[in-house]
Design an enzyme around this catalytic site. Structure first.
Site, PDB file in Angstrom:
ATOM      1  CD  GLU B  98       2.998  11.741  -0.085  1.00 29.37           C
ATOM      2  OE1 GLU B  98       2.177  11.845   0.841  1.00 29.37           O
ATOM      3  OE2 GLU B  98       3.879  10.871  -0.114  1.00 29.37           O
ATOM      4  CG  HIS B 167       2.631   0.611  -3.949  1.00 32.34           C
ATOM      5  ND1 HIS B 167       1.591   0.281  -3.129  1.00 32.34           N
ATOM      6  CD2 HIS B 167       3.465   1.371  -3.205  1.00 32.34           C
ATOM      7  CE1 HIS B 167       1.793   0.798  -1.929  1.00 32.34           C
ATOM      8  NE2 HIS B 167       2.920   1.466  -1.953  1.00 32.34           N
TER       9      HIS B 167
END
Lengths: 426, 369
Positions: B98, B167
């Site tokens: 990322e 999440h």
């Protein structure tokens, strides 16, 4: 073309693979003794060298030059090139010295990180670049900006926080940006510039392959030894090699990350070795010698322009001052500093130019004088410039004037008189 | 009966796939449309896909990068078909890096391209948040306008169903607090299309917060919204349902809940005005305040953590600008102040439900009586 670079693959630590170390090393040393650390005694560099017959104090860095089989009396630079290099390094040094003065007089404030001692790296690489090539740096970025072409006046004004600075006073010492000269920053977080530089290199490739434009631009990313322990560095080595991007990763290994010695923080301090692990050549060069750096840079930039992919160049260099002007610099050994001060890149180049009759003392003195005047003038200019106006505080947050976005006709919505006023101002 | 003037109410069945994940939400989606009822429907997923597709074909500088966006057709199938259509030079499957690929996107935007960077969920954007904030958001300011960053960071945000604490976080408040970013949160398919097209064309960095549970929902879509030049303004909220007793402001999935709550309140004689924020930064304070001045009561709803949330900002804005118009204290409904639990019943308790919104609206209405 066989070069030392192509000899690097595959590399994994065996003795033959130390081809890239300078031939001055007679025996492969254990990793830490090739560098000076605060706990080590000074290693002795052997001057016995296959090319000693050249009688030049600047000897070839490695096989790159050997392979080209230069006749022993040929020089690495012409007179014009030599004077350009000299002037650039003198500019870097005088500018940074002036910054220190101005800081202690209170004209400059905040964090200021000076580049004294490392000029050979900046000059060696950046003077080979064109205006459309990009440079990305860290907070130690004044000299990168100067070498790339940003005027001393603009940089000095920016440091003083004046509206005539290259970023109108909004960036500061650590955030030098110039669209005109493709200086893409100036980043305070170490490692932050590496992915940005990789992205700029990505754009060169995209322009060539997708937009079908003629684009040979390369990007040079400068960063330090401390950054080489950061995750983003490895992520970008991977992707740059994977996508074969036209980028050169230049490590300015000055052995110290503020007060953290490179040897104390790194499992394997030889950073150049990390390039081949990702599929690109790793080169180690003496970063106190601008001519050696320039030779390596030529090869690396050439590789990138030809589409052969990235290169990792580790420049062994040293910063004569502390990490920043606020750093008392107590942890570094005086003997280490003295050793590197004796290898001052400017003195070395001066000696080379004079001994090889490329320039005489008078010409070099006049360059120094010219630069002194330039830097003085930059200070006067910066002093006389106004501070940014109050309305400038809220400007430039967005490129979009009111933040309402672009309409279906392609123009900013706020330009449409029928669009109702909202509260989308900052 | 709904008290909405000049609009036709359209009842739409959500068209969910029969998945147990969705079964808790399955209670018939109702949404009032401000356009005349179109007979075409589109899922949010298709809306996003078509938006990216059209913008990529209109401008060759637009490209997509992210994990699984290419060969896998997108982790949530948002980028389905793009690799086949545009090829691997414009749809990049990245390694799991990322920080690296976000930074590469930012660097490409510095140099003039228009990347659309996908995060598999916005939780993973935390690994890249340095680049979103320091190299993207702040660059136009630090460079005094020399370098703008026309990049879009998109991906699902907020809670899904049973995916656990790491999440499920909502990042609207974090990103919306940073000057230099635009933060958008679509609800319907029209929102998704219009806002994503606006985001891709925009010269500034945009954080585009989608919602995984909305991807499969269908919404009616007008002809105008299907046009390839269609885009919505940034910084403007939409009044999904007009009312006169209480203002409910919300964004993303909670808009659906708020509309259901408004139905329930209408049965009890309370006419609620539902505002779909669409744009968290810049926040449309004018619309919110105008609405509160009309109704005198405010209930703000969001899915994220309560402290320092979007709701807090809206409450502060209303108290600052419309205090004398308020007839009741402002109400905030947010997610529970805990990391998201896994157990289904606890998860339900940790997120705002329709009953919570109804209760809060009633509290706001009865206080001054």
């Amino acid at each position: 073309m066989a070069t030392a670079f192509s000899a690097t693959l595959p590399l994994h630590g065996s003795q033959e693979n130390r081809l890239l170390l300078p031939p001055t090393r007679l025996a492969p040393p254990p990793p830490s003794s090739s560098f000076l650390g605060s706990t080590r005694s000074l290693p002795i560099r052997s001057l016995n060298h296959a090319h000693a017959s050249r009688r030049s104090p600047v000897f070839a860095v490695q096989e790159v030059v050997k392979d080209k089989k230069k006749p022993t009396n040929s020089l690495l630079i012409t007179k014009e090139e030599g004077l350009v290099l000299y002037e650039d390094m003198i500019l870097g040094r005088s500018f940074e010295d002036m910054c220190a003065q101005m800081y202690y007089r209170g004209k400059m404030f905040g964090f200021v990180h000076l580049y004294n001692g490392q000029e050979a790296v900046s000059t060696g690489f950046i003077k080979l670049l064109t205006q459309s090539d990009s440079v990305v740096s860290t907070y130690r970025d004044h000299v990168h900006a100067l070498s790339k072409g940003v005027s001393a006046r603009a940089v000095m004004s920016e440091l003083f926080g004046k509206v005539t600075g290259c970023c109108r006073g909004q960036g500061g010492s650590m955030h030098m940006f110039s669209k005109e000269h493709n200086v893409l920053g100036g980043f305070a977080f170490i490692g932050e510039g590496i992915p940005v530089a990789t992205g700029a290199a990505f754009t060169s490739k995209y322009k060539r392959e997708v937009l079908k434009q003629d684009c040979e631009d390369v990007t040079v990313a400068f960063f330090g030894d401390g950054t080489c322990n950061n995750g983003q560095f490895y992520e970008c080595l991977n992707m740059a090699a994977l996508y074969k991007l036209p980028i050169i990763f230049v490590v300015e290994n000055n052995l110290w990350a503020i007060g953290m010695s490179h040897l104390r923080s790194t499992s394997d301090p030889e950073i150049w070795k990390k390039g081949p692990a990702f599929g690109m050549p790793g080169v180690h060069v003496d970063g106190m010698d601008v001519l050696k750096v320039r030779e390596v840079a030529k090869e690396a930039v050439g590789r990138a322009r030809r589409g052969e992919g990235p290169t990792l160049v580790e420049c062994e260099t040293y910063r004569f001052r502390g990490h920043s002007l606020a750093d008392p610099d107590e942890l570094r050994d005086a003997a280490e500093k003295a050793k590197y001060a004796a290898r001052d890149p400017i003195t070395a180049l001066k000696k080379y130019l004079v001994e090889n009759k490329l320039a005489n003392e008078g010409e070099l003195k006049s360059i120094e004088k010219k630069i002194d005047e330039l830097v003085e003038e930059a200070v006067e200019f910066a002093d006389a410039s106004p501070q940014p106006g109050r309305s400038q505080l809220l400007e430039n947050v967005f490129a979009d004037p009111k933040g309402f976005g672009i309409g279906p006709d392609g123009r900013y919505r706020c330009e449409d008189p029928k669009f109702t006023e909202g509260t989308a101002q900052v | 009966m709904w008290g909405i003037l000049g609009r036709r109410a359209v009842v739409v069945d959500g068209g969910f796939s029969a998945s147990c994940l969705r079964s808790r939400m399955r209670s018939g989606l109702v949404s009032a449309r401000s356009y005349a009822a179109g007979s075409k429907e589109m899922t949010v997923r298709d809306a996003l896909n078509s938006a990216i597709d059209e913008e990529m074909s209109a401008d060759p500088k637009v490209f997509v990068m992210g994990e699984e966006v290419g060969q896998y057709q997108g982790a949530y199938k948002i980028t389905k078909g793009l690799l086949e259509k545009y090829g691997p030079e414009r749809v990049y499957d990245t390694p799991i890096t990322e920080a690296g690929f976000t930074g590469i996107g930012v660097g490409a935007a510095y140099a003039g391209l228009k990347p659309v960077v996908e995060f598999m969920t916005f939780n993973f954007s935390m690994q890249a948040i340095d680049h979103i904030i320091n190299s993207a958001a702040k660059s136009n300011y630090m460079s005094a306008g020399q370098i703008n960053v026309p990049i879009v960071f998109r991906g699902p945000n907020g809670a899904a169903a049973g995916v656990g604490a790491q999440h499920s976080q909502c990042y609207a408040a974090w990103y919306a607090s940073v000057p230099g970013l635009k933060v958008l949160a679509p609800y319907s398919a029209e929102d998704a299309r219009g806002l994503l097209k606006a985001a891709i064309r925009d010269p500034d960095p945009v954080v585009f917060l989608e919602n995984e549970l909305l991807y499969g929902e269908s919404f009616p879509i007008s002809e105008e919204a299907l046009d390839s030049s269609f885009c919505l303004p940034i910084g403007k909220a939409k009044i999904e349902r007009e009312g006169k007793d209480v203002t409910i402001t919300t964004f993303s999935k909670m808009v659906g809940f708020a509309l259901k709550a408004a139905e329930k309140l209408a049965e009890e004689g309370i006419s609620a005005e539902v505002i779909n924020l669409r744009s968290i930064r810049p926040l449309d304070r004018a619309t919110i305040n105008a609405s509160v001045r009309k109704t005198s009561r405010l209930v703000t709803v969001e899915e994220g953590f309560p402290q320092h949330g979007v709701c807090a900002e809206i409450c502060a804005s209303v108290v600052e600008e419309s205090f004398s118009y308020l007839d009741a204290p402002v109400e905030r409904i947010a997610g529970a102040d805990v990391p998201m639990p896994y157990a289904a019943n606890l998860e339900r308790l940790a997120l705002p439900q329709v009953e919570d919104i109804v209760r809060a609206a009633k509290r706001a209405c009865f206080r001054s009586k």
